[in-house]
Design an enzyme around this catalytic site. Sequence first.
Site, PDB file in Angstrom:
ATOM      1  N   SER A  72      -8.079  -4.048  12.477  1.00  0.00           N
ATOM      2  CA  SER A  72      -8.581  -4.995  11.546  1.00  0.00           C
ATOM      3  C   SER A  72      -8.929  -6.299  12.388  1.00  0.00           C
ATOM      4  O   SER A  72      -8.302  -6.867  13.240  1.00  0.00           O
ATOM      5  CB  SER A  72      -7.247  -5.608  10.604  1.00  0.00           C
ATOM      6  OG  SER A  72      -7.241  -6.803  10.272  1.00  0.00           O
ATOM      7  N   GLY A 125      -6.010 -12.754  -2.035  1.00  0.00           N
ATOM      8  CA  GLY A 125      -5.134 -13.632  -2.904  1.00  0.00           C
ATOM      9  C   GLY A 125      -6.017 -14.426  -3.804  1.00  0.00           C
ATOM     10  O   GLY A 125      -5.352 -15.308  -4.586  1.00  0.00           O
ATOM     11  N   ASP A 175      -9.861  -2.511 -11.404  1.00  0.00           N
ATOM     12  CA  ASP A 175     -10.408  -2.947 -10.032  1.00  0.00           C
ATOM     13  C   ASP A 175     -11.141  -1.729  -9.215  1.00  0.00           C
ATOM     14  O   ASP A 175     -12.269  -1.896  -8.773  1.00  0.00           O
ATOM     15  CB  ASP A 175      -9.509  -3.589  -9.300  1.00  0.00           C
ATOM     16  CG  ASP A 175      -8.748  -4.761  -9.944  1.00  0.00           C
ATOM     17  OD1 ASP A 175      -9.200  -5.170 -10.982  1.00  0.00           O
ATOM     18  OD2 ASP A 175      -7.723  -5.162  -9.485  1.00  0.00           O
TER      19      ASP A 175
END
Length: 389
Positions: A72, A125, A175
């Site tokens: 990542s 978030g 989603d």
Amino acid sequence: MDSLRSKENLNQFEKIFGKTNSSPRLFEAPARINIIGEHVDYLGGIVLPAAINFSVQVYLRPNQSETYQLHSIAYNETIPLKKPLRPNLQSSWTDYIAGVIVEIESLGHSVPGFDLLVDGNIPQGSGLSSSAALEVVTGYAISESFGLKISKEKIAIIGQKAENNFVGTKCGIMDQFIIAVGKENDCISLNTDTLSYSYHHFDLGDHEFYLINSNVKHNLKESAYNKRRSECESALQKIQANYPKWNQLYDVTLTVEELKKCGLTSEELKRTIHVISERERTKLVIKGLESNQLQSVGDSLFETHESLSKQFEVSCEETDFIVFHLKKLGVIGARMIGGGFGGCVLVLDKQNRFEKISEEMKKSYQQKFNIALDFYKFQISDGVKEISI
Ligand code: GLA
């Protein structure tokens, strides 16, 4: 918004995993907004989402081993995973990838080892679904790289199952679905009971949608989400004991008095009132968008916010403040979007008012909470796809 460093990331990929004679392939999945139909996608409701131009990108290359090597950029770490795959308490970002591998294999496919690098610019978030984008892009990248030929609709379901079973959030299908099937300039209306959907292009004339990020994420988000879902399920069970004809809470057409007679707790009653009133607002919003009656669309957006705040209780002080002040400043409509407890507010307004509204809102939010607000204009974009490099 930051543009993604695709070229730099390719160099980074080769630095971390080595250069071989096969190049990694690049895949990208968008973020999403939802115009109307909030907290109804796990109750068989209709939702009206669109994909937008924030994204998660992954480079993937099979590595002829039994290890999944995951890197990542955001966390600047490389994590090797081997089977049996289990949730990772230290680096939970890998769970979205591992969960997808597990779900694909549970369908009878085998997923060999690969090297994967992930980068993204969807603010985490923010209620714009960065985790669903990671699930969908992973599913698509695996399917394309290993020739599994899984349809985009199926990849959406795999992503939702990864989130439900591996990550532990009992989210609905909205989603992952829009992130998989989205199309530039179109939103979809999706029936989350049957998964039938259609594309819609709405001409907003001299109006526009934009987003305001409250830049808060309250940490009760996941547990409260699952609790809301179970309150809806127990409400339905009590209603069914009196009215067996309804299979979905979304379809119930009882009055508040009739609902009270079913013995619902006050929480169950409030959740049900939100769900069935959202059904009526969704009809109004679709009609309003089709006939260009944007004032009526805006009124419904404000009403949805009120209902999410007071009946479904998934808003928070900060997003309530934003919507309240936007209303005072005369925007056409606004509401929190997504799971709630912070994240983004979707605004509908006349095109020429953006600068003035953003200036005033930033000032008052800073004064009240000592937090900066972010404003995002966006384009409606395609769903998951491969990017040629
Ligand atoms: C989150 C979930 C979705 C949906 C929304 C609320 O984004 O992932 O499935 O339930 O909240 O509408």
